[in-house]
Design an enzyme around this catalytic site. Sequence first.
Site, mmCIF file in Angstrom:
data_model
loop_
_atom_site.group_PDB
_atom_site.id
_atom_site.type_symbol
_atom_site.label_atom_id
_atom_site.label_comp_id
_atom_site.label_asym_id
_atom_site.label_seq_id
_atom_site.Cartn_x
_atom_site.Cartn_y
_atom_site.Cartn_z
ATOM 1 N N GLY A 123 25.056 10.069 43.037
ATOM 2 C CA GLY A 123 26.245 10.911 43.190
ATOM 3 C C GLY A 123 25.868 12.258 43.775
ATOM 4 O O GLY A 123 24.791 12.774 43.502
ATOM 5 N N SER A 145 18.019 6.931 40.986
ATOM 6 C CA SER A 145 17.280 7.258 42.206
ATOM 7 C C SER A 145 15.814 7.553 41.893
ATOM 8 O O SER A 145 14.917 7.165 42.647
ATOM 9 C CB SER A 145 17.892 8.495 42.866
ATOM 10 O OG SER A 145 19.272 8.311 43.024
ATOM 11 N N ASP A 199 26.545 16.272 35.635
ATOM 12 C CA ASP A 199 26.671 15.981 34.192
ATOM 13 C C ASP A 199 25.695 16.757 33.308
ATOM 14 O O ASP A 199 25.877 16.805 32.100
ATOM 15 C CB ASP A 199 26.432 14.491 33.932
ATOM 16 C CG ASP A 199 27.546 13.629 34.499
ATOM 17 O OD1 ASP A 199 28.587 14.197 34.878
ATOM 18 O OD2 ASP A 199 27.371 12.400 34.564
ATOM 19 N N MET A 232 34.258 14.847 33.491
ATOM 20 C CA MET A 232 33.233 13.830 33.713
ATOM 21 C C MET A 232 32.166 13.880 32.623
ATOM 22 O O MET A 232 32.069 14.834 31.874
ATOM 23 C CB MET A 232 32.626 14.009 35.091
ATOM 24 C CG MET A 232 33.566 13.511 36.186
ATOM 25 S SD MET A 232 32.777 13.534 37.789
ATOM 26 C CE MET A 232 33.977 12.617 38.761
ATOM 27 N N GLN A 282 35.562 18.117 40.266
ATOM 28 C CA GLN A 282 34.391 18.693 39.602
ATOM 29 C C GLN A 282 33.132 18.627 40.448
ATOM 30 O O GLN A 282 32.219 19.420 40.294
ATOM 31 C CB GLN A 282 34.139 17.965 38.277
ATOM 32 C CG GLN A 282 35.248 18.166 37.293
ATOM 33 C CD GLN A 282 35.205 17.133 36.180
ATOM 34 O OE1 GLN A 282 34.507 17.312 35.196
ATOM 35 N NE2 GLN A 282 35.923 16.048 36.328
ATOM 36 N N ARG A 293 26.935 39.957 65.072
ATOM 37 C CA ARG A 293 27.210 41.072 64.182
ATOM 38 C C ARG A 293 26.289 41.036 62.968
ATOM 39 O O ARG A 293 25.988 39.974 62.433
ATOM 40 C CB ARG A 293 28.665 40.942 63.724
ATOM 41 C CG ARG A 293 29.117 42.029 62.798
ATOM 42 C CD ARG A 293 30.614 42.024 62.679
ATOM 43 N NE ARG A 293 31.256 42.585 63.848
ATOM 44 C CZ ARG A 293 32.584 42.605 64.026
ATOM 45 N NH1 ARG A 293 33.382 42.081 63.121
ATOM 46 N NH2 ARG A 293 33.106 43.153 65.091
HETATM 47 P P1 ATP Z 1 23.971 9.382 39.352
HETATM 48 O O1 ATP Z 1 23.886 8.459 38.182
HETATM 49 O O2 ATP Z 1 23.859 10.813 39.013
HETATM 50 O O3 ATP Z 1 25.089 9.107 40.281
HETATM 51 P P2 ATP Z 1 21.648 7.919 40.179
HETATM 52 O O4 ATP Z 1 20.503 8.308 41.042
HETATM 53 O O5 ATP Z 1 21.320 7.575 38.782
HETATM 54 O O6 ATP Z 1 22.678 9.121 40.258
HETATM 55 P P3 ATP Z 1 22.190 5.198 40.909
HETATM 56 O O7 ATP Z 1 23.392 4.567 41.513
HETATM 57 O O8 ATP Z 1 21.685 4.680 39.612
HETATM 58 O O9 ATP Z 1 22.459 6.735 40.878
HETATM 59 O O10 ATP Z 1 20.970 5.069 41.951
HETATM 60 C C1 ATP Z 1 21.110 5.457 43.301
HETATM 61 C C2 ATP Z 1 20.313 4.528 44.192
HETATM 62 O O11 ATP Z 1 18.940 4.568 43.821
HETATM 63 C C3 ATP Z 1 20.683 3.067 44.076
HETATM 64 O O12 ATP Z 1 21.807 2.718 44.854
HETATM 65 C C4 ATP Z 1 19.432 2.389 44.570
HETATM 66 O O13 ATP Z 1 19.351 2.433 45.970
HETATM 67 C C5 ATP Z 1 18.346 3.284 44.018
HETATM 68 N N1 ATP Z 1 17.893 2.731 42.732
HETATM 69 C C6 ATP Z 1 18.411 2.953 41.503
HETATM 70 N N2 ATP Z 1 17.748 2.287 40.565
HETATM 71 C C7 ATP Z 1 16.774 1.608 41.200
HETATM 72 C C8 ATP Z 1 15.742 0.710 40.785
HETATM 73 N N3 ATP Z 1 15.575 0.378 39.508
HETATM 74 N N4 ATP Z 1 14.933 0.208 41.734
HETATM 75 C C9 ATP Z 1 15.077 0.538 43.019
HETATM 76 N N5 ATP Z 1 16.034 1.369 43.462
HETATM 77 C C10 ATP Z 1 16.866 1.882 42.589
#
Ligand code: ATP
Length: 741
Positions: free
Chosen positions: A13, A109, A154, A196, A289, A557
């Site tokens: 996100g 991520s 969050d 959220m 948000q 400026r």
């Molecule tokens: P938020 O929860 O704040 O939105 P996040 O980073 O936790 O952020 P996710 O949707 O869990 O969001 O992960 C984002 C991207 O990271 C996924 O779409 C994927 O490409 C990669 N990713 C997440 N978990 C894994 C995993 N276990 N192995 C490989 N890639 C992953």
Amino acid sequence: MATKQIAVLTSGGDAQGMNAAVRAVIRTALDRGCEVYAIYEGYQGLVDGGERIRKMDWDSVGGILQQGGTIIGTARCDDFRTREGRRIAALHLMQHGIDGLIVIGGDGSLTGADLFRREWPALLSELVQNGEISAEAAAAHPNLLIVGMVGSIDNDFSGTEMTIGADSALHRITDAVDAITSTAASHQRTFIVKVMGRNCGYLALYGALATGADWVLIPEAPPDVDNWQDVMVERLKAGTKAGRRDHIVIMAEGAQDRYGNYIGSADVQRVLEEGLGEEVRTTVLGHVQRGGRPSAYDRNLATLLGYEAVIAILEAKSEDEPILIGTKANRIVRLPLMESVQKTREVAEAIKARDYEKAMALRSSSFKDAFSTLKTMIRALPHPPEPGQKRFRIAVFNAGAPSPGMNTAGRAAVRLGLDSGHIMLGVNNGFEGLAEGQVKEMVWTSVSGWASLGGSMLGTSRKVPKGKDLYEIARAIENHHIDAMLVIGGWNAYEGIHAMISERLNFPAFNIPIACLPASISNNLPGSEFSIGADTALNNIVDAVDKIKQSAVATRRCFVVEVMGHWCGYLALEAALATGAERFYLPEEGITLKQLQEDVHTLERGFNMGKRLGLVIRNEDANPIYTTAFICALFEEEGKDVFDVRPAILGHLQQGGDPSPFDRIQATRLARLCVEQLIKQCNEGDTTGSFIGLQNGKFSFHDMRDFDRMADLARQRPREQWWLQLKPIASLMAKLKPESA
Ligand code: ATP
Ligand code: MG
């Protein structure tokens, strides 16, 4: 060996402040002589390669500091969850010789990044086997270095006290709830506001604390009774009876009851409509948000994190575990990444397993304190005093220049004091009012609505008591039987209390516990890294400068923006960091003619290179001779054919406005600690005068007799100022494109 090719990506996100982090990564890396790449669209860009992996230069991140979202895009990417996707990602990185990756995202991520790092050697040997890369290339990049930063509104991450975006999200929430409160009060209505936070009640809890909401539902601490609906309705009804015109219930999207059943806003609405017999409205804040310009705090936090991420990746040894850059006790820290991810997940697991005690235990102590403070603040009326309890008379007043958050602190002090069974007295108009005996008893509803109000409802005055004033103040203390005093104010408040304490021999009435709570936009008080109001003033400056910058799109400026702070450069430096000013002038360093000459040349060079806008921030007292007018005239004359110059003296808009969420939260915490301290002192007969502050992550009281030892009295600022260490980073970020980049 240090990495020379680094890449940065944003994933998961989006969050306000991600751009500031990207900018800081790119500029720091360039400054250190690295090649730096941005991966567009998160992990999808790694898998796609090609145009999505772009080499960045100094100016490719110009003008993005104030933008919400992330200019390099973010995405969720299923391909990267597969080994084949990661194999292709490795190939694309290897095509540029990149073996250092900075990831800005959430737990998912960062977990993905860690997996990628662990698989890297195997992925490369596969690529060699397939003839996609040479064995030499693989041998040159045996390991992938990972550094992470958390971008998440969050604030749901263990290890780091704040995540990028959380402060901005709180700004959105307080703005919305303040607005809803005024319409709710007009119609005597009840509103539910849903914010959220799936596994984290941070936004709901601090949003409620900052806005003076009446009820809150968070996932970590569900209501501890089965009939919570009845308790909530009864509490709100009692509030109406006590004179409240509106009710605001704030709930996190992950709210649940103690059996783990999801609580929806429709459920709460139905319960309240039936129970209160009136219309109830629900506002789901949703993506508002996440959006909008980042707050000053988020810009600066993200900049410092981004800077440190590059330093960390350059210092890391190839076999090192991935690092998370976070913030703790107001400093930037390096943490083991996977341990933090693990702890973060434990909270979610504890909530899922309905082990709420564990979930709360995993949260920080300030989170727990905030929750307990909130439970008191939302009472309709205070607990009655215990039978036979000693009831002390505690006076509260403001002194010095007005500072946003003074009312929030006053409200918290009055309510928490009343709830402990004591008598709270409000003094109008500072020391002057006290000398005149302007003292009145406060009740629970005397402070209704004060949480979000700027200015000073009690009234404040800058007058520091001397001579005859002291005599009159002593008489007022005796007449009103004041047992203890809380002074919420700035430099003059501290000076006044210091003077009173020095005169205790002549005025025995001053032998009572007195606490000073730092409230000054200048942030120039000893013993505390922050004073109430400074964050609001900083945001006021940043808002104004954003507008000024937009006004200047067509011309070449330079603006010289003058900010407040007296002899303390805090606002000037923090504002420079948050707005990307080329140059800042601080009273701590002064201004020299030689410097001004250099600055003219730098500005000229920048405009000749194609810059359209220059920005200089000058603290009002940086130098008595080289005033804002002088600097403008000098720059105008010297920059004649190349650029023109305009002054912008921001003045009192910096002191005004409603307090920022951070100032409200901080005001509430400090007030609670001060009242508790004063009550304790009264009980123990301890009359030490003190001032409270937050330093190195700890709240502590300092003896007022140390005031002159800790502060430079002539220059009205602390002898030690933590933020001066940020100067080199602010200078680095705003440098002109280096010749090489
Ligand atoms: P938020 O929860 O704040 O939105 P996040 O980073 O936790 O952020 P996710 O949707 O869990 O969001 O992960 C984002 C991207 O990271 C996924 O779409 C994927 O490409 C990669 N990713 C997440 N978990 C894994 C995993 N276990 N192995 C490989 N890639 C992953
Ligand atoms: Mg996540």
